[in-house]
Each structure stands twice: as C-alpha cells, then as structure tokens.
Scaffold this active site. Structure first.
Site, PDB file in Angstrom:
ATOM      1  N   ASP B 113       0.957  -1.058   0.043  1.00 39.60           N
ATOM      2  CA  ASP B 113       0.138  -0.061   0.097  1.00 39.60           C
ATOM      3  C   ASP B 113       0.954   1.163   0.039  1.00 39.60           C
ATOM      4  O   ASP B 113       1.753   1.374   0.681  1.00 39.60           O
ATOM      5  CB  ASP B 113      -0.995  -0.082   1.409  1.00 39.60           C
ATOM      6  CG  ASP B 113      -2.065   1.148   1.109  1.00 39.60           C
ATOM      7  OD1 ASP B 113      -2.444   1.432  -0.015  1.00 39.60           O
ATOM      8  OD2 ASP B 113      -2.294   1.359   2.328  1.00 39.60           O
ATOM      9  N   HIS B 120      -3.593  13.845   0.620  1.00 40.78           N
ATOM     10  CA  HIS B 120      -3.905  12.758   1.794  1.00 40.78           C
ATOM     11  C   HIS B 120      -2.785  12.784   3.011  1.00 40.78           C
ATOM     12  O   HIS B 120      -3.169  13.019   4.217  1.00 40.78           O
ATOM     13  CB  HIS B 120      -4.214  11.778   1.153  1.00 40.78           C
ATOM     14  CG  HIS B 120      -4.257  10.598   2.280  1.00 40.78           C
ATOM     15  ND1 HIS B 120      -5.457  10.315   3.298  1.00 40.78           N
ATOM     16  CD2 HIS B 120      -3.485   9.431   2.762  1.00 40.78           C
ATOM     17  CE1 HIS B 120      -5.147   9.230   4.047  1.00 40.78           C
ATOM     18  NE2 HIS B 120      -3.994   8.708   3.530  1.00 40.78           N
ATOM     19  N   GLU B 187     -10.385   3.870   3.095  1.00 41.34           N
ATOM     20  CA  GLU B 187      -9.556   4.795   2.275  1.00 41.34           C
ATOM     21  C   GLU B 187      -9.833   4.220   0.682  1.00 41.34           C
ATOM     22  O   GLU B 187      -9.672   3.099   0.340  1.00 41.34           O
ATOM     23  CB  GLU B 187      -7.967   4.077   2.481  1.00 41.34           C
ATOM     24  CG  GLU B 187      -7.593   4.498   4.164  1.00 41.34           C
ATOM     25  CD  GLU B 187      -6.144   4.630   4.228  1.00 41.34           C
ATOM     26  OE1 GLU B 187      -5.226   3.975   3.505  1.00 41.34           O
ATOM     27  OE2 GLU B 187      -5.599   5.357   5.224  1.00 41.34           O
ATOM     28  N   GLU B 189      -9.071   3.923  -2.745  1.00 45.78           N
ATOM     29  CA  GLU B 189      -7.527   3.735  -3.446  1.00 45.78           C
ATOM     30  C   GLU B 189      -8.083   3.157  -4.944  1.00 45.78           C
ATOM     31  O   GLU B 189      -8.969   2.539  -5.146  1.00 45.78           O
ATOM     32  CB  GLU B 189      -6.734   3.031  -2.763  1.00 45.78           C
ATOM     33  CG  GLU B 189      -6.603   3.532  -1.176  1.00 45.78           C
ATOM     34  CD  GLU B 189      -5.317   2.707  -0.437  1.00 45.78           C
ATOM     35  OE1 GLU B 189      -4.465   2.250  -1.236  1.00 45.78           O
ATOM     36  OE2 GLU B 189      -5.177   3.032   0.764  1.00 45.78           O
ATOM     37  N   ASP B 221      -9.106   0.119   1.531  1.00 41.14           N
ATOM     38  CA  ASP B 221      -8.157  -0.065   2.605  1.00 41.14           C
ATOM     39  C   ASP B 221      -9.012   0.115   3.665  1.00 41.14           C
ATOM     40  O   ASP B 221      -8.414   1.254   4.428  1.00 41.14           O
ATOM     41  CB  ASP B 221      -6.814   0.384   2.093  1.00 41.14           C
ATOM     42  CG  ASP B 221      -5.823  -0.030   3.009  1.00 41.14           C
ATOM     43  OD1 ASP B 221      -5.774  -1.382   3.232  1.00 41.14           O
ATOM     44  OD2 ASP B 221      -4.855   0.610   3.752  1.00 41.14           O
ATOM     45  N   ARG B 225      -8.636   3.751  12.856  1.00 43.38           N
ATOM     46  CA  ARG B 225      -7.714   4.703  13.289  1.00 43.38           C
ATOM     47  C   ARG B 225      -7.331   4.718  14.590  1.00 43.38           C
ATOM     48  O   ARG B 225      -6.123   5.187  14.812  1.00 43.38           O
ATOM     49  CB  ARG B 225      -8.376   6.055  12.707  1.00 43.38           C
ATOM     50  CG  ARG B 225      -8.814   6.333  11.613  1.00 43.38           C
ATOM     51  CD  ARG B 225      -7.797   6.133  10.318  1.00 43.38           C
ATOM     52  NE  ARG B 225      -7.984   6.388   9.033  1.00 43.38           N
ATOM     53  CZ  ARG B 225      -7.323   6.341   7.987  1.00 43.38           C
ATOM     54  NH1 ARG B 225      -6.072   5.865   8.070  1.00 43.38           N
ATOM     55  NH2 ARG B 225      -7.895   6.275   6.753  1.00 43.38           N
ATOM     56  N   GLN B 228      -4.569   1.870  14.668  1.00 43.09           N
ATOM     57  CA  GLN B 228      -3.487   2.364  13.975  1.00 43.09           C
ATOM     58  C   GLN B 228      -2.652   3.346  14.760  1.00 43.09           C
ATOM     59  O   GLN B 228      -1.412   3.552  14.726  1.00 43.09           O
ATOM     60  CB  GLN B 228      -3.987   2.926  12.549  1.00 43.09           C
ATOM     61  CG  GLN B 228      -2.994   3.414  11.824  1.00 43.09           C
ATOM     62  CD  GLN B 228      -3.423   4.097  10.363  1.00 43.09           C
ATOM     63  OE1 GLN B 228      -4.905   4.220  10.281  1.00 43.09           O
ATOM     64  NE2 GLN B 228      -2.493   4.717   9.870  1.00 43.09           N
ATOM     65  N   GLU B 346     -10.355  12.344   7.227  1.00 45.37           N
ATOM     66  CA  GLU B 346     -10.508  13.676   6.499  1.00 45.37           C
ATOM     67  C   GLU B 346     -11.595  14.439   6.369  1.00 45.37           C
ATOM     68  O   GLU B 346     -11.593  15.441   6.566  1.00 45.37           O
ATOM     69  CB  GLU B 346      -9.411  13.436   5.293  1.00 45.37           C
ATOM     70  CG  GLU B 346      -7.930  13.076   5.222  1.00 45.37           C
ATOM     71  CD  GLU B 346      -7.578  12.523   3.798  1.00 45.37           C
ATOM     72  OE1 GLU B 346      -7.650  11.454   3.482  1.00 45.37           O
ATOM     73  OE2 GLU B 346      -6.877  13.275   2.992  1.00 45.37           O
TER      74      GLU B 346
END
Lengths: 402, 402
Positions: B113, B120, B187, B189, B221, B225, B228, B346
């Site tokens: 990834d 971003h 995410e 992508e 993906d 959060r 993470q 975001e």
C-alpha cells in the site's frame, strides 16, 4: 531409556531422532519432495510412508492437515527410525543431506516480522530516535510487528544481492543519496510457521497456539540500515528489508521443543486478557551468529519479552485470518550483554565500534563476499540437543542502477 | 467509427466493449472461471475461446502469460463481441452478471500500500503528527509504501467485521483501551495488479511498467484509526489495516485506459534517475465514495503525486522480485478540496466535524450496518466511458473479545 536411531547420528549432530525436523529436498535429477532430517541423512517421507502428501515441493499440504496428523506422522517416523526391524524397508528412502538440494520448505503466505526483544528495541530506539525514549509507549502493551515481503523469503544459501536505494541527504545537500547500501546488516531471528489457518473475523486465542503453529525455523531478516532510516517514517520499514529474508531449510516441530519451553520474562504491565498466557511459550534456544566462520554473537532467545503464542493472538485479535504457510518472525534476538546482540547495527553501535574478527579483519556492516550463518540449539528429550541447522547467506555486489 | 457490441450495453454502463475488464465468476452450480464484462453480461472465456487457461478460479495463469498474449486475447474478445457473425457461437457463453457470483479475481501474492496523494498525506500528517511538518522530509523524494496483509484481501461485497484492538490509554489511565474500533474508516484507493513477475536482484525500470502490470482495480483499504494511532510508531500500520482490504471484482486492462493517461503533477524536487518517467502514467479517473448510497466524496485520481510506474520502479529498485498476483495500491486518493477527500478521517477532520447525509443521519466514522461503495470512471476510446464497477462493503459488529 533414551530413544536412539539405527541411522548413525554423529556426536554433536543437530538432528537426533528426538528432533525430526521437516524440509523439502531434491535428490540429484529428481523432483522435490518432503523429508525429515536424521543425523547426516534425510528420509524421503513419500517413499517411507507411501503417502502422496509428501510427494510435493512444499510442506503446505501436510501442514494444513493439523496437529493430530502431525503427531501421528512424528510417531510413525520415530518408530521407523528407532526399530531395527524397519531398517531394510526404510534404508532405500534415506539420502545423504550433503548430496541433495535443500529447497524453501514451504510456500510463504503472509510474512510478519515482530520486534519482541526488549534489548534490541531499546538499542535500536537509542540509535534511530536519540531524542525520544528508547521504547515507544506501546511497546510493553502489545507485540509490535509489521508485514514484510513474502515473495522474497528465500532458503538458506541463496545469495543475497546488496540492495540499491535512497538514503538521507548528506548535510548541505538537497537531494537524498543513492546507491548500494553502505550499512548492510543482519537480524538474527526465530520464525514460526503456521500450519492450520483460521477464519476471517475470528480471533485466535493464545491457548490455541499449538493447534495452528506447525514448527520453528531460523530467520535472517537482512536489513539495509541506511535505506531503512530514510524511508521508515511514517509507515515503517519497506525497501530496507524487502530485498531478502533467509530461512533455514529445516522446520523443527513444536513437539520437539517441549523441553525448551520456559517462562517469558516478568511483565512490567498488566496485559489485556487476550494477551495473557497460562502456558509458558518462552523457548530456551541458544543462538549463534557467525561472520565468515567466526562467532560474533550468542543471542539468548529465552530473553524475548513477547512469546510466539502472544504474537499469534495479537496478530489475529482484529479478526485477521491465518493461512497455511504464514510465517512470523520474532524480531531480532538480542540479550542484555554486548556479546548477545543479534544485529551488526547493535554490535558496532551504529557503525561507531569496529567488530574485530580473529582473522585480523574488522567490520562495522557487511562487505561484499561476507558470509553470515545463524545457528541455534535447544534442550531436547532424553537429554539430547535439538538443533536448527543454520540459515546462511553470502553477500553479492549490488547491480548498477542510476 | 465507434466500435459497438452486438451485446446490448445500456446507457451509462461501466462496461462498453472499449473496456472489457477481467474477473472470476461462478454461474449457479458451476465452478469458478474467468470472464470479461460486457454491458450487463459476463462472457465465459474458457467457453468462448476454448482455452483452459480461463477454466480456473483465478486470473493468475493468464496474467503470467504476458503482455503480447493479453493483447491477443483482448483483440480476439473484441472481434467476438463486435462482429455479428460470431453471435450464434458466442451467445451461449454469456451470463447475466446479476445471476452469477463474482469472486476474488486473482490470488494475491504480496500486497503493498502506497501513500501517493500529497493532499491525503498532508491531511493525515497534520492530524497524526500535529507538532511536526505535515509531510515527512522523504515524501517528495520517494513513493512511501509498506506491505499489507495479502491473506485478508477480499472481493467486493464481502462483509467487513469491525476489528477489536488496543487504543491509546485515556488521560489518567495506565493501561491502553481495548474493544471494537471506535474510529472505523475507509481509504478510497486504486490498485495495480502485477501479471508478469521479475527476478530477485534485478530492478524493474519505470519504462517496463506495461510489461509487468496487467490491470487496474478499485481498493478500499479499511482502516481502524484508533488501533492504528496507538500501534504504528515505529514500524508502521499493522492491525489497524490487516483485518480487511476490499477489491473490486473487475480488473480493467491497462490498454483500456490509454485515453485516461495524463501527466502527473509537476515535481518539486529533481528525482533520482530510477524514478524519472518519460511516459505519462498519471490516470484521469473520477472516483466517487458513497456512504449508505449517498455520495460523500469525489476524489480525483489525476492529482496523485506518484504514478504507478514510479511505484513499481521504487518497489523493485532494491532488487525485490515481483510475482504474478502482486497487488499494489495507490494510497488514499484525496484531492485539494474538502469534497475530494478519500477517507472519513479527512472528511470529518479526525472526528471533529460531522458528515451530514441527505437522509438526516450524521457520521464521523462508520457505524455497524453502514455500507460504503467506491466507484470510478475514466475516458475511454471512441468517446466512451470506462467504468470500474464498484468496491462495496458493509460493516458487521465486532465479535466479543476480552
């Protein structure tokens, strides 16, 4: 009574009948197949047990059959190799290890690398992040790990090509440096191979470790420290690691390590229940790192803060599934003493101190042509020594890349 | 003249004959096989071309055959679907997409990834590392990436189970929190699928992109959060990502995207030669993110700082080999405007701002039962629109774990 094989096992061999590690080998001119090491020989299992699951170029199909079957096969092989009555039948299925090619023993599904040595993490933290606490605040609450590149896991004796890559701009320069790594290093690790997978969405508890993990091997997680230092913030190591990871050709079954089990170090914090372990899955492996034949370090695996059982539970607590062939490595094994560090980065303290070899040469990091071998032994049943063989690699020069 | 299929292609279909994306499908009661989407149908390639390489449950064998063969098959399928003369022969090999099961189109080898959107990376840097520069010093010199978990890549419409995990201790507490993620995110992508592998030790130059990459898909993906944020220093994201990564069922061939190619943004720094690109591999894909059916973002893929050709060259510059089935994703696609951000992190600015949906509900992160769909379209040949279908997933509640 000490079990003994009718196959000669020389003094000091890593492979007494109490070990019986699995590998994949190809006799001259023949297809790869699964074998078990005994002394200086490998037993062709497809021939000895008349079972096609072993007539394959990887252990995966057998590993997927599960623990009960692993134990049946281990018992059957032990009987074949200890009872003279089987000798005439079994002998034709024995090959001298020196006369066969040893191949990657399993197809690697996902590869995860942990960071479970407190001494290693402390040393690296001091060097990579001198302005912060050596251990990050999460370190003693969870086994930190990351995914590596499964496609570049290679078997011992595969040459390792020095990687090219970017490195930190030198003072006064705008652009990063580029070229063959100037700080090529090793990481002496222990790897755990998953036999039985798990369902997506369902965590695997610590207590189920033995149901999933087939066996244990040695890992050298080659590392380019200059590439790593420039790239790794914020998403972790990538090209500094992905060029090659070497594994030993023999997978030692968990059952061969019963006598090696030991309590992990005392915990500094209360752990979340999913990480609490009743069974001791520390392992008393004595490792040795040799550079061009000279011992440079003796890392003690028993000093690892996190066990493989905890790592498995952590890796799946979010519901991530396991697959047959998943490999997860311990992270660099470093003990508390200077002579117990599992990387040149630590042994040379970031390149500051020269490592003197008995042949008069000195090293900080690896030079082209250098050969590194990592070995390990553990206490086995009947007072024997269980060996892991070795994971070895020699450095080839980098190709030219602009 | 505009090529047109005798298979009806409804107005607004993602799959005109100029697209011809590949997938794997199973008709009711039959084995999975390779197909090509046309309008509302999928063409069974094993039947239509009488070739066993397509009578398999993955694209890997076909992808490994290389670019010349990909182009031959694309030309052959185009001829079959545009020339009425073939209709009687081909029609029995067509299935309605609505009546088949769409499966994971390829066996994922390694999954990488990247982090290639400047917008971003800037947004995330501001939120995760408020005391440092938003972009790390390396960001404009190399495409930052990391390895993800290949074994948890799932096809669109696979339910996504909310992960459990540790999170930062709350103020005044010693121990980290634990439980179902409170900040479950997406995410948006774009993924690139490697068809032809490469040799260990040999970098793949930017110019060889088309020889190796078979096609393009959409990727979600999924990201927790809170997990993470607590785990990712120093070795990068791990459990915050590894529970699931969804991909669209259709792989759009590079040749269908010739009209979508565009110049990437101007570079702020001179690049090392291995990253310099003469051919424009920016791609003008218009993406859309829908939450419970409501569009919440329209990320423009053309704004990505790093191209897939550069990412491929970077990923292999250290000598890492490629394998058939390697998947690498762009990283979250976010444009410069607020309505162009590819993650809820975001869009809600770290949970500070509520995202209002037209049905009167509001979100910061995902709730159980929420469904996210990501779609994309691109300019195609003959003035047509090339579509990617969608990658969709619905959130299931976390299992109970202590």
């Amino acid at each position: 009574m000490t079990a003994k094989s009718w196959v000669p096992v020389p003094e000091g061999s890593h492979f007494p009948v109490q070990n019986l590690p699995y590998g994949v080998f190809a006799p001259p001119g023949a297809e790869p197949r699964v074998g078990v090491a005994i002394g200086e020989h490998v037993l062709d299992l497809a021939a000895a047990l008349d079972d096609d699951v072993f007539a394959r170029p990887s252990l995966n199909a057998f590993m997927a059959q599960g623990r009960e079957r692993w134990q049946q096969v281990r018992a059957a092989v032990t009987a074949l190799l200890t009872d003279e009555a089987h000798r005439a039948q079994v002998e034709p299925a024995l090959h001298r290890i020196a006369e066969v090619r040893l191949l990657l023993p399993f197809e690697v599904a996902d590869y995860v690398d942990f960071y479970a040595s407190e001494h290693h993490a402390t040393n690296i933290g001091r060097m990579f992040r001198p302005d912060s606490a050596a251990l990050t605040p999460n370190w003693k609450h969870l086994p930190i790990g990351y995914h590596g590149r499964a496609g570049t896991v290679v078997v011992s004796d595969t040459p390792v090509v020095r990687p090219n890559g970017q490195r930190q701009p030198v003072a006064g320069e705008d652009l990063p440096g580029f070229g063959p790594s100037l700080r090529l290093d090793i990481e002496a690790e222990v790897g755990f191979v998953v036999g039985v997978g798990s369902e997506l969405g369902t965590p695997v508890p610590v207590a189920d470790f033995e149901q999933h993990v087939f066996g244990v091997c040695l890992v050298n997680d080659w590392s380019a420290r200059d590439i790593q230092a420039w790239e790794y913030v914020p998403l972790g190591p990538f090209l500094g690691k992905s060029f090659a990871t070497s594994v030993s050709p023999w997978i030692v079954p968990l059952d061969a390590l019963a006598q090696a089990r030991t309590a992990p170090p005392a915990r500094d914090h209360e752990l979340r229940p999913y990480l609490r372990d009743d069974a001791d899955w520390g392992l008393d492996l004595a490792m040795e790192v040799r550079l061009n034949g000279h011992p440079v370090s003796r890392p003690p695996f028993a000093s690892m803060y996190w066990t493989a059982a905890q790592q498995l539970a952590h890796m799946t607590v979010n519901g991530a599934s396991l697959r047959t062939g998943d490999l997860y490595a311990s992270g660099t094994v470093s003990g508390p003493e200077a002579g117990q560090r599992g990387s040149l980065m630590e042994l040379s303290w970031g390149g500051r101190d020269k490592i003197a070899l008995p042949d008069g040469s000195v090293r900080t990091f690896l030079e082209d042509g250098d050969e590194v071998a990592i070995t390990a032994t553990a206490p086995g049943a009947d007072g024997t020594v269980i060996g892991f063989g070795s994971v070895t690699g020699r450095i080839r020069p980098a190709p030219e890349v602009r």
